[in-house]
Design a protein around this motif. Structure first.
Motif, PDB file in Angstrom:
ATOM      1  N   PHE A 153      51.675  50.601  16.549  1.00 48.44           N
ATOM      2  CA  PHE A 153      50.807  49.912  17.437  1.00 48.44           C
ATOM      3  C   PHE A 153      50.788  48.784  17.924  1.00 48.44           C
ATOM      4  O   PHE A 153      50.918  47.834  18.779  1.00 48.44           O
ATOM      5  CB  PHE A 153      49.444  49.813  17.024  1.00 48.44           C
ATOM      6  CG  PHE A 153      48.621  51.463  16.410  1.00 48.44           C
ATOM      7  CD1 PHE A 153      48.868  52.592  17.523  1.00 48.44           C
ATOM      8  CD2 PHE A 153      47.777  51.428  15.613  1.00 48.44           C
ATOM      9  CE1 PHE A 153      48.395  53.385  17.564  1.00 48.44           C
ATOM     10  CE2 PHE A 153      47.164  52.885  15.423  1.00 48.44           C
ATOM     11  CZ  PHE A 153      47.692  54.277  16.151  1.00 48.44           C
TER      12      PHE A 153
ATOM     13  N   ASP B  48      53.616  49.677  20.800  1.00 49.33           N
ATOM     14  CA  ASP B  48      52.698  49.393  21.953  1.00 49.33           C
ATOM     15  C   ASP B  48      51.839  47.605  22.310  1.00 49.33           C
ATOM     16  O   ASP B  48      51.438  48.348  23.318  1.00 49.33           O
ATOM     17  CB  ASP B  48      50.919  50.259  21.368  1.00 49.33           C
ATOM     18  CG  ASP B  48      51.525  51.966  21.284  1.00 49.33           C
ATOM     19  OD1 ASP B  48      52.690  52.017  21.415  1.00 49.33           O
ATOM     20  OD2 ASP B  48      50.791  52.506  20.340  1.00 49.33           O
TER      21      ASP B  48
ATOM     22  N   VAL C 213      44.642  46.806  16.658  1.00 46.11           N
ATOM     23  CA  VAL C 213      44.707  47.736  15.702  1.00 46.11           C
ATOM     24  C   VAL C 213      43.740  47.803  15.374  1.00 46.11           C
ATOM     25  O   VAL C 213      44.052  49.043  14.586  1.00 46.11           O
ATOM     26  CB  VAL C 213      46.854  46.980  15.315  1.00 46.11           C
ATOM     27  CG1 VAL C 213      47.009  47.438  13.948  1.00 46.11           C
ATOM     28  CG2 VAL C 213      47.385  46.605  16.056  1.00 46.11           C
TER      29      VAL C 213
ATOM     30  N   LYS D 185      41.938  50.382  16.121  1.00 46.91           N
ATOM     31  CA  LYS D 185      42.252  51.513  16.574  1.00 46.91           C
ATOM     32  C   LYS D 185      42.334  52.489  15.183  1.00 46.91           C
ATOM     33  O   LYS D 185      42.327  53.142  15.006  1.00 46.91           O
ATOM     34  CB  LYS D 185      43.680  50.922  16.888  1.00 46.91           C
ATOM     35  CG  LYS D 185      44.241  52.674  17.854  1.00 46.91           C
ATOM     36  CD  LYS D 185      44.248  53.445  18.662  1.00 46.91           C
ATOM     37  CE  LYS D 185      45.053  54.442  18.978  1.00 46.91           C
ATOM     38  NZ  LYS D 185      44.021  54.959  20.252  1.00 46.91           N
TER      39      LYS D 185
END
Length: 140
Positions: free
Chosen positions: A98, A102, A109, A112
């Motif tokens: 992440f 990403d 993060v 998520k």
């Protein structure tokens, strides 16, 4: 490196706009004085070919640089993914993907990770994710 690629793309767009503006405007006119002691005036009209040529050369160089940087970035991203995949803990692998692949912030993060693990006793926080990252690299 991602930001550098974005910057090169932006510069390419600017150069393309400059080239199209030069081509749309077409010819350039200017009045010059000369002849008979400078009392005659002449209108000179023409396409700014040298400037257009320089801009097109610059555009080609930037496009070549973009391809080179994108290939370099792709290679680096592959190395990062390989390294992350070599990490034993699944939780760390996800957090690192992440953040490093990403491009999420540590706060994103944490959100998520909390979405993926809603029943976890202690919720992930921005600081806890950052500290797990720091500890991992200190140990390794």
């Amino acid at each position: 490196m991602i930001e550098e690629v974005k910057d090169i793309r932006k510069r390419i767009l600017q150069t393309e706009k400059q080239i199209s503006r030069i081509e749309e405007e077409g010819t350039v006119k200017d009045t010059v004085s000369g002849g008979m002691g400078g009392i005659q005036h002449f209108v000179v009209e023409g396409m700014p070919v040298p400037e257009l040529r320089r801009k097109k050369l610059l555009l080609n160089k930037r496009k070549a640089m973009l391809i080179e940087k994108e290939n370099e970035l792709l290679e680096l991203m592959n190395q990062v993914e390989e390294y992350i995949n070599s990490i034993e803990k699944s939780e760390l692998r996800m957090m690192f993907r992440f953040y490093y692949i990403d491009g999420m912030t540590w706060l994103q993060v944490a959100h998520k990770m909390n979405q993926l693990h809603p029943k976890r006793r202690v919720a992930y926080t921005e600081d806890s994710c950052r500290m797990r990252n720091t500890r991992f690299f200190q140990e390794n």
